[in-house]
Enzyme design. Sequence first.
Site, mmCIF file in Angstrom:
data_model
loop_
_atom_site.group_PDB
_atom_site.id
_atom_site.type_symbol
_atom_site.label_atom_id
_atom_site.label_comp_id
_atom_site.label_asym_id
_atom_site.label_seq_id
_atom_site.Cartn_x
_atom_site.Cartn_y
_atom_site.Cartn_z
ATOM 1 N N ASP A 38 0.856 -1.232 -0.071
ATOM 2 C CA ASP A 38 -0.040 0.032 0.010
ATOM 3 C C ASP A 38 0.935 1.123 -0.107
ATOM 4 O OD1 ASP A 38 -2.585 1.283 0.345
ATOM 5 O OD2 ASP A 38 -2.263 1.752 2.200
ATOM 6 N N GLU A 68 -11.956 19.886 6.284
ATOM 7 C CA GLU A 68 -11.129 18.606 6.805
ATOM 8 C C GLU A 68 -11.158 18.535 8.478
ATOM 9 O OE1 GLU A 68 -10.327 16.642 4.992
ATOM 10 O OE2 GLU A 68 -9.221 17.308 3.201
ATOM 11 N N SER A 71 -12.581 15.403 9.355
ATOM 12 C CA SER A 71 -12.305 14.344 8.694
ATOM 13 C C SER A 71 -10.851 13.675 9.381
ATOM 14 C CB SER A 71 -11.559 14.582 7.164
ATOM 15 O OG SER A 71 -11.003 13.372 6.523
ATOM 16 N N GLU A 72 -10.567 12.273 9.339
ATOM 17 C CA GLU A 72 -9.416 11.675 10.168
ATOM 18 C C GLU A 72 -8.450 11.505 9.267
ATOM 19 O OE1 GLU A 72 -9.392 10.358 13.596
ATOM 20 O OE2 GLU A 72 -10.696 12.278 13.716
ATOM 21 N N HIS A 73 -8.608 11.708 7.809
ATOM 22 C CA HIS A 73 -7.706 11.163 6.852
ATOM 23 C C HIS A 73 -6.153 12.037 6.886
ATOM 24 C CE1 HIS A 73 -6.369 10.346 2.759
ATOM 25 N NE2 HIS A 73 -7.027 9.491 2.636
ATOM 26 N N GLY A 100 -12.691 12.052 -0.800
ATOM 27 C CA GLY A 100 -12.743 13.455 -0.447
ATOM 28 C C GLY A 100 -13.824 13.558 0.655
ATOM 29 N N GLY A 103 -19.421 19.550 1.693
ATOM 30 C CA GLY A 103 -20.401 20.140 2.556
ATOM 31 C C GLY A 103 -20.832 21.313 1.963
ATOM 32 N N GLY A 107 -24.407 28.234 2.709
ATOM 33 C CA GLY A 107 -25.614 27.701 1.508
ATOM 34 C C GLY A 107 -24.859 27.489 0.334
ATOM 35 N N ASP A 228 -7.072 -0.811 3.891
ATOM 36 C CA ASP A 228 -6.400 -1.782 3.186
ATOM 37 C C ASP A 228 -6.620 -3.279 3.876
ATOM 38 O OD1 ASP A 228 -4.652 -1.755 5.063
ATOM 39 O OD2 ASP A 228 -3.118 -0.659 3.553
HETATM 40 P P1 ADP Z 1 -4.298 5.910 -0.208
HETATM 41 O O1 ADP Z 1 -4.567 4.629 -1.275
HETATM 42 O O2 ADP Z 1 -2.878 6.495 -0.705
HETATM 43 O O3 ADP Z 1 -4.329 5.385 1.257
HETATM 44 P P2 ADP Z 1 -7.199 7.166 -0.192
HETATM 45 O O4 ADP Z 1 -7.839 5.808 -0.682
HETATM 46 O O5 ADP Z 1 -7.120 7.276 1.455
HETATM 47 O O6 ADP Z 1 -5.421 7.016 -0.615
HETATM 48 O O7 ADP Z 1 -7.438 8.453 -0.750
HETATM 49 C C1 ADP Z 1 -7.417 8.415 -2.265
HETATM 50 C C2 ADP Z 1 -7.445 9.817 -2.752
HETATM 51 O O8 ADP Z 1 -8.870 10.323 -2.325
HETATM 52 C C3 ADP Z 1 -6.422 10.883 -2.063
HETATM 53 O O9 ADP Z 1 -5.264 10.797 -3.016
HETATM 54 C C4 ADP Z 1 -7.242 12.228 -2.263
HETATM 55 O O10 ADP Z 1 -7.222 12.821 -3.575
HETATM 56 C C5 ADP Z 1 -8.653 11.974 -2.082
HETATM 57 N N1 ADP Z 1 -9.092 11.866 -0.365
HETATM 58 C C6 ADP Z 1 -9.645 11.101 0.377
HETATM 59 N N2 ADP Z 1 -9.772 11.394 1.536
HETATM 60 C C7 ADP Z 1 -9.645 12.898 1.477
HETATM 61 C C8 ADP Z 1 -9.872 13.847 2.444
HETATM 62 N N3 ADP Z 1 -10.195 13.795 3.823
HETATM 63 N N4 ADP Z 1 -9.462 15.170 1.798
HETATM 64 C C9 ADP Z 1 -8.704 15.248 0.729
HETATM 65 N N5 ADP Z 1 -8.728 14.396 -0.210
HETATM 66 C C10 ADP Z 1 -9.161 13.128 0.204
HETATM 67 MG MG MG Z 2 -4.025 3.816 3.175
#
Ligand code: ADP
Ligand code: MG
Length: 279
Positions: A38, A68, A71-73, A100, A103, A107, A228
Amino acid sequence: ATPTALMVGTGRSAKLGILIKNGEVLETVNQITTVVFDKTGTITEGTPKVTNVIGDEKEVLAIAAALESASEHPLAKAILKQQPNSDYVVENFKSIEGRGVEGEINGEKVFVGSPKLAKSNSFEAEMHQLQNEAKTVVTVGRNQQVIGLVAIQDMAKATAKTAINSLHRRGLKTAMLTGDNELVAQAIADQVGIDTVIANVLPKDKADQVKHLQTNEVVAFVGDGINDAPALATADVGIAMGSGTDVAIESGDIVLVKNDLLDVVKALELSKKTFNRIK
Ligand code: ADP
Ligand code: MG
């Protein structure tokens, strides 16, 4: 396999920080032909940082930070590190897996995420330039229009190249699986010497990609469990990074406590030695 020999083998490896959770994979390790990694958090450090903002920087970051904060990403964390707060308040927040977040602000529909979220993008040239520099680019949009870009860099781990090299010397093929764009993925793969890139894979499709490879290959999958875990479970041998999620550690057959990619090679060697001893 006698249980005692197994215990000795796995006990020895445990001291090195390599936990062989499932002794049944020892036999399979000898047959592995491809090691799939990964990208985020496995090949890369997993601590991405904002490097460039294109467009009206203040506005782009304000919208991105507002979205964001829910989000936890890892990309969300990078954006919030750069821009910890925002005057905007987001309503109707929604997270789209592998794409991504979106929201409404005052408005108006807003989003931040994969370039795929936008219908058109007036920053294509800048985007490709940044992607070729191995930077992940997220688009920030309002009312269907891209108003700017945020480029985020996640460095390849220091030992990645050496680890990949030594897998190749052992006759194994390597591949990298990611939800990210193919330019970025290829740029990172080139840095570390990975053979094959499978990009733009949605989280729910990662296990299917492993299954597909398994028609011709015996597959080890190395991941951290973020997105994954099903791929870890599907692979012939699942190797989980110890820094990963609980579900990674549960899904993996082998756990690398030290998070060092060189331990992928060590784990394979150890498994072979242990198997030959108990055979
Ligand atoms: P990876 O396989 O590298 O772990 P992800 O599947 O989590 O990546 O995300 C794939 C793509 O989706 C990112 O490269 C980004 O473009 C977009 N993305 C996902 N979550 C977010 C987020 N919270 N903010 C911005 N972009 C996001
Ligand atoms: Mg990953």
